[in-house]
Scaffold this active site. Sequence first.
Site, mmCIF file in Angstrom:
data_model
loop_
_atom_site.group_PDB
_atom_site.id
_atom_site.type_symbol
_atom_site.label_atom_id
_atom_site.label_comp_id
_atom_site.label_asym_id
_atom_site.label_seq_id
_atom_site.Cartn_x
_atom_site.Cartn_y
_atom_site.Cartn_z
ATOM 1 N N ASP A 115 0.663 -1.170 0.041
ATOM 2 C CA ASP A 115 -0.001 0.194 0.020
ATOM 3 C C ASP A 115 0.893 1.133 -0.181
ATOM 4 O O ASP A 115 1.967 1.218 0.672
ATOM 5 C CB ASP A 115 -0.836 -0.088 0.953
ATOM 6 C CG ASP A 115 -2.288 0.795 0.958
ATOM 7 O OD1 ASP A 115 -2.318 1.579 0.204
ATOM 8 O OD2 ASP A 115 -2.494 1.224 2.134
ATOM 9 N N HIS A 126 3.044 3.430 -9.267
ATOM 10 C CA HIS A 126 3.261 1.880 -9.291
ATOM 11 C C HIS A 126 4.190 1.443 -9.902
ATOM 12 O O HIS A 126 4.550 0.284 -9.777
ATOM 13 C CB HIS A 126 1.709 1.782 -10.433
ATOM 14 C CG HIS A 126 0.650 2.356 -9.661
ATOM 15 N ND1 HIS A 126 0.119 1.510 -8.303
ATOM 16 C CD2 HIS A 126 -0.546 2.908 -9.870
ATOM 17 C CE1 HIS A 126 -1.018 2.250 -8.069
ATOM 18 N NE2 HIS A 126 -1.630 2.871 -9.093
ATOM 19 N N SER A 157 -7.264 -5.848 -6.041
ATOM 20 C CA SER A 157 -8.387 -6.654 -5.351
ATOM 21 C C SER A 157 -9.565 -6.342 -6.310
ATOM 22 O O SER A 157 -9.471 -5.677 -7.190
ATOM 23 C CB SER A 157 -8.836 -5.740 -4.073
ATOM 24 O OG SER A 157 -9.109 -4.622 -4.181
ATOM 25 N N THR A 158 -10.589 -7.141 -6.022
ATOM 26 C CA THR A 158 -11.736 -7.246 -6.645
ATOM 27 C C THR A 158 -12.465 -5.683 -6.537
ATOM 28 O O THR A 158 -12.977 -5.455 -7.403
ATOM 29 C CB THR A 158 -12.975 -8.111 -6.134
ATOM 30 O OG1 THR A 158 -12.869 -7.826 -4.662
ATOM 31 C CG2 THR A 158 -12.337 -9.565 -6.361
ATOM 32 N N GLU A 159 -12.051 -5.166 -5.459
ATOM 33 C CA GLU A 159 -12.665 -3.518 -5.219
ATOM 34 C C GLU A 159 -11.929 -2.608 -6.156
ATOM 35 O O GLU A 159 -12.651 -1.364 -6.322
ATOM 36 C CB GLU A 159 -12.637 -3.207 -3.891
ATOM 37 C CG GLU A 159 -13.627 -3.944 -2.831
ATOM 38 C CD GLU A 159 -13.171 -5.361 -2.408
ATOM 39 O OE1 GLU A 159 -13.789 -6.353 -1.955
ATOM 40 O OE2 GLU A 159 -11.729 -5.473 -2.660
ATOM 41 N N LEU A 161 11.670 -20.169 -4.109
ATOM 42 C CA LEU A 161 10.556 -19.467 -3.623
ATOM 43 C C LEU A 161 9.435 -19.161 -4.548
ATOM 44 O O LEU A 161 9.470 -19.125 -5.734
ATOM 45 C CB LEU A 161 11.115 -17.906 -3.434
ATOM 46 C CG LEU A 161 10.102 -16.968 -2.783
ATOM 47 C CD1 LEU A 161 10.919 -16.018 -1.679
ATOM 48 C CD2 LEU A 161 9.299 -16.123 -4.017
ATOM 49 N N ARG A 179 -5.515 -2.460 8.754
ATOM 50 C CA ARG A 179 -6.645 -3.412 8.346
ATOM 51 C C ARG A 179 -6.260 -4.609 7.386
ATOM 52 O O ARG A 179 -4.967 -4.092 6.517
ATOM 53 C CB ARG A 179 -7.840 -2.577 7.987
ATOM 54 C CG ARG A 179 -7.635 -1.980 6.627
ATOM 55 C CD ARG A 179 -8.935 -1.124 6.200
ATOM 56 N NE ARG A 179 -8.830 -0.328 5.217
ATOM 57 C CZ ARG A 179 -8.428 1.037 5.070
ATOM 58 N NH1 ARG A 179 -8.334 1.440 6.453
ATOM 59 N NH2 ARG A 179 -8.413 1.872 4.007
ATOM 60 N N GLU A 198 0.901 -13.517 12.309
ATOM 61 C CA GLU A 198 1.417 -12.424 12.943
ATOM 62 C C GLU A 198 1.154 -11.172 12.138
ATOM 63 O O GLU A 198 1.991 -11.118 11.058
ATOM 64 C CB GLU A 198 2.835 -12.536 13.351
ATOM 65 C CG GLU A 198 2.966 -13.638 14.604
ATOM 66 C CD GLU A 198 2.172 -13.834 15.739
ATOM 67 O OE1 GLU A 198 2.013 -12.548 16.031
ATOM 68 O OE2 GLU A 198 2.101 -14.671 16.043
#
Length: 248
Positions: free
Chosen positions: A23, A40, A68-70, A134, A191, A204
């Site tokens: 973010d 970006h 995200s879908t949003e 990885l 969040r 965590e």
Amino acid sequence: MKSSTQAVLEHTAIPRHIAVIMDGNGRWAKKRFLPRIMGHKRGLDALENMVKHCAKLGVRYLTVFAFSTENWRRPEDEVSFLMGLFLQALQKQVRRLHENNMRLKILGSRERFNWQILQGIEEAEALTANNTGLTLSIAADYGGRWDILQAANKLIAEGVSEITEDTLAKHLMLGDAPEPDLFIRTGGETRISNFLLWQMAYAELYFTDILWPDFDETALDTAVASFQKRERRFGRTSEQLPIEQQRN
């Protein structure tokens, strides 16, 4: 901007799986009076550096929330740019992952992607499928609630009479990976924003004000050091843990 704290890591306690919400790209650009798209672009550079450093530390799985879908609600020009950046990464960066024995997986619905992106996803996943280093999972057009629903619908379609935690977990988008040990979110928000809702039950959580393009190797070390100071009891008492897992 470099992080100032030099963390000392216990290399026997590196998280096996790290999940990240990247973010702050737009705010990073705004602070510098640049278009959001420049944030970006720098965010993609930060992801490349994180992948390298995770591999160096011995992290086995890295899962990042890219779109995200949003996020389809964002301005049309920004969405278009992000889709182009996604395609560019699939076409140019996947070869580098493959050369370093890394596996790439794309999580999420693919219904709204154009044919070029779909082809890029298929080719990238096929190219890296047998690599043993990885595993980088990129969540694109993904939502945690959607993930749980699609897993349940798969089980219903298979005629399963009773859905259990184990059967549901195996049908989630990360069904073949261990659950995340450490969740990192940059940019100051605290969040999880509909990301890996089922899988992060015991992760965590680590939140930082650092904007994603500035999240460097030192910042990752600091997050991992924070993880290593925590006592992961999974419902048990401290006294029930092995001595080496107990914290003073």
